[in-house]
Scaffold this motif. Structure first.
Motif, PDB file in Angstrom:
ATOM      1  N   LEU A 183       0.824  -1.203   0.000  1.00  0.00           N
ATOM      2  CA  LEU A 183       0.000   0.000   0.000  1.00  0.00           C
ATOM      3  C   LEU A 183       0.863   1.261   0.000  1.00  0.00           C
ATOM      4  O   LEU A 183       0.558   2.241  -0.693  1.00  0.00           O
ATOM      5  CB  LEU A 183      -0.951   0.001   1.203  1.00  0.00           C
ATOM      6  N   GLU A 184       1.947   1.231   0.758  1.00  0.00           N
ATOM      7  CA  GLU A 184       2.865   2.369   0.743  1.00  0.00           C
ATOM      8  C   GLU A 184       3.524   2.509  -0.626  1.00  0.00           C
ATOM      9  O   GLU A 184       3.724   3.613  -1.134  1.00  0.00           O
ATOM     10  CB  GLU A 184       3.936   2.204   1.822  1.00  0.00           C
ATOM     11  N   LEU A 187       1.112   4.142  -2.840  1.00  0.00           N
ATOM     12  CA  LEU A 187       0.995   5.565  -2.493  1.00  0.00           C
ATOM     13  C   LEU A 187       2.124   6.379  -3.117  1.00  0.00           C
ATOM     14  O   LEU A 187       1.880   7.413  -3.766  1.00  0.00           O
ATOM     15  CB  LEU A 187       1.016   5.731  -0.973  1.00  0.00           C
ATOM     16  N   ILE A 241      -6.341   4.856  -2.674  1.00  0.00           N
ATOM     17  CA  ILE A 241      -5.063   5.573  -2.665  1.00  0.00           C
ATOM     18  C   ILE A 241      -4.851   6.313  -3.978  1.00  0.00           C
ATOM     19  O   ILE A 241      -4.538   7.511  -4.000  1.00  0.00           O
ATOM     20  CB  ILE A 241      -3.904   4.591  -2.399  1.00  0.00           C
TER      21      ILE A 241
END
Length: 523
Positions: A183-184, A187, A241
């Motif tokens: 997820l990072e 992002l 995101i």
């Protein structure tokens, strides 16, 4: 196992050392990109948001995505404390000492993102426990290859751009995926995509990898996809995101009904297939083949010389042109070639992901495939393949050999960016130091194995020396200097295109022949 970077030791020394080196280039040659970014500072500071993508007082109009425009706006708040006159839209080509100081420093400070990203990438490198001496550790070699990258030094800190800042987000995204923090990673990629749209080059690698290895949570025992393992919640998380970052970037312009105007600035297809200086890609080879065939046709009296285009591809203009013999290439044809060039790589990620490093290899191939076949490619875009490949180069002998060919060829292709006599010894010295370090460090790292380069590869790279002598010594003394002034650029572009094309083919061979030795990691 990945070894953590010793934050209190050698890494800060490397980062501080290269930052001090950058300070020495404050008064070096500056390209028109310096005025480009000064104008963007002025536009974003002095005008309302509604006029940012309409303002055309300068020929260097704002043509990056809105998130980068906001970055320029943020810089302008600091710039007013140096020299307010740089923020006046009508002050074209304004370059006071305070303006030069501020813009140079802004690039150096923005590189803090890149330095942090390099540190994170180094922490993902596989190293054996109880390892080698410092100078032979893969993480140390990677830090030098990235922090002291020749291309970034001359493009950002002499020629002038913010590539280090942008590549920082890209490498940070790669590092997060290597750390299984998907997820990072999504992002940071969404951020860099909204900072500079050239990152669309590698978007297919991200989209396919995240769908295959994050949204689908399990595989069958034979490695094939288990369709029932699809997680809609993970897909929604990724979508949230991407949509959030894109909405922050483009939202105000969509609300003002200016999206078509913004997109027309981001995708100016009327600029032509090639830049004024041909990037060393397949179109450089295509162009030179067309010129050779046209000359042959005239000599054999098969073509009428009066009907041929007049030096349209080598006149230093950025424009549309027609080929003389071969079919002219349209934007849609270039797009089709680009998609076909990356299709095997993304299919491999879908069918046999090979974990995060398989994804990284796909990123490199998407970047290089797009560089090879896309419309109006700038020579600086080669760094999008060279920098991620550095990570693979310190872990694999095969990748190290490909890296040496691609990095040496790609870096040399940047030489024409610095054409002033004062910068000639600087670029030659920096190129030699980086290349010598790359060869010696990687050779020692893989010293127990066979040679990194085939003799023909080494011979090709030595040919770069001959090209440089021809361009800088022989050609200026020849009668062709006045009649055929484009010859050095043409020779550099075509010769380097051979090396870049060869590296692209070798990377594909490596991808398609490797075994799936690493299982996809799941969160």
């Amino acid at each position: 196992m990945a070894a953590p970077v010793e934050s209190g030791g050698w890494f800060p020394a490397l980062a501080i050392g290269v930052s001090l080196l950058k300070c020495l280039f404050m008064n070096a040659y500056r390209s028109t990109d310096f005025e480009v970014h000064r104008n963007w500072l002025a536009v974003t500071h002095s005008l309302p948001v509604s006029r940012w993508y309409h303002e055309n007082t300068s020929e260097w109009t704002l043509d990056y995505p809105p998130l980068f425009a906001w970055f320029e706006y943020g810089l302008s708040q600091a710039a007013r404390h140096f020299d307010r006159d740089m923020l006046v839209v009508g002050n074209l080509n304004y370059a006071s000492p305070a303006t030069v100081l501020f813009q140079r420093l802004s690039v150096i400070f923005a590189d803090l993102v890149f330095i942090y990203a390099v540190k994170e990438c180094c922490s993902t490198v596989r190293e054996e426990k109880g390892a080698k001496e410092l100078l032979r550790r893969p993480s140390f070699i990677l830090a030098v290859l990235l922090l002291w990258n020749f291309g970034l030094l001359i493009v950002d800190h002499i020629h002038f751009q913010y590539n280090g800042f942008l590549f920082g987000f890209l490498l940070l995204s790669v590092a997060r995926h290597l750390q299984s923090r998907h997820l990072e990673g999504a992002l940071f990629f969404s951020i860099v995509l909204n900072l500079k749209h050239i990152n669309l080059y590698v978007a297919p690698a991200y989209g396919i990898y995240l769908l295959r290895c994050y949204c689908f949570t399990q595989d069958n025992t034979d490695g094939s996809l288990r369709w029932r393992s699809f997680s809609p919640f993970r897909l929604l998380a990724l979508g949230a995101i991407v949509i959030s970052i894109t909405a922050l970037s483009f939202g105000p312009f969509i609300a003002m009904g200016q999206l078509p105007q913004v997109l027309s600035r981001l995708f100016p297809f009327k600029r032509g297939l090639c830049h004024a200086y041909w990037a060393p890609n397949i179109w450089a080879l295509y162009n030179i083949l067309d010129k050779a065939l046209s000359l042959l046709g005239v000599r054999l009296e098969l073509l009428d010389v009066d009907s041929l285009p007049k030096a349209s591809m080598t006149g230093g203009l950025v424009q549309e042109f027609q080929h003389a013999v071969l079919p002219s290439v349209s934007p849609s044809a270039a797009l089709l070639c680009t998609l076909l060039s990356i299709l095997p790589a993304v299919l491999r990620v879908w069918l046999r992901p090979c974990g995060a490093r398989g994804f990284l290899r796909c990123v490199v191939l998407c970047a290089l495939g797009s560089f090879m076949f896309s419309w109006h490619v700038h020579e600086k875009a080669i760094l999008m393949a060279v920098l991620p490949l550095s990570i693979l180069a310190v872990e694999s002998r095969e990748d190290a050999g490909i890296f040496l060919v691609l990095a040496t060829t790609g870096h040399y292709s940047l030489f024409p960016l610095l054409f002033t006599p004062a910068e000639f010894p600087i670029k030659v010295l920096l190129m030699l130091l980086f290349t010598l370090y790359s060869f010696t460090a990687l050779r020692k790292l893989f010293s127990g194995e066979r040679s990194l380069l085939h003799p023909l590869e080494a011979l090709y790279l030595l040919g770069l020396v001959a090209v440089e002598i021809l361009c800088e010594v022989v050609f200026p003394l020849s009668p062709w200097q006045r009649t055929l002034p484009f010859i050095p650029l043409l020779l550099t572009s075509v010769y380097c295109a051979l090396g870049v094309s060869y590296s692209f083919v070798r990377l594909y061979i490596s991808l398609l022949t490797q075994e799936a030795t690493e299982k996809p990691k799941r969160l």
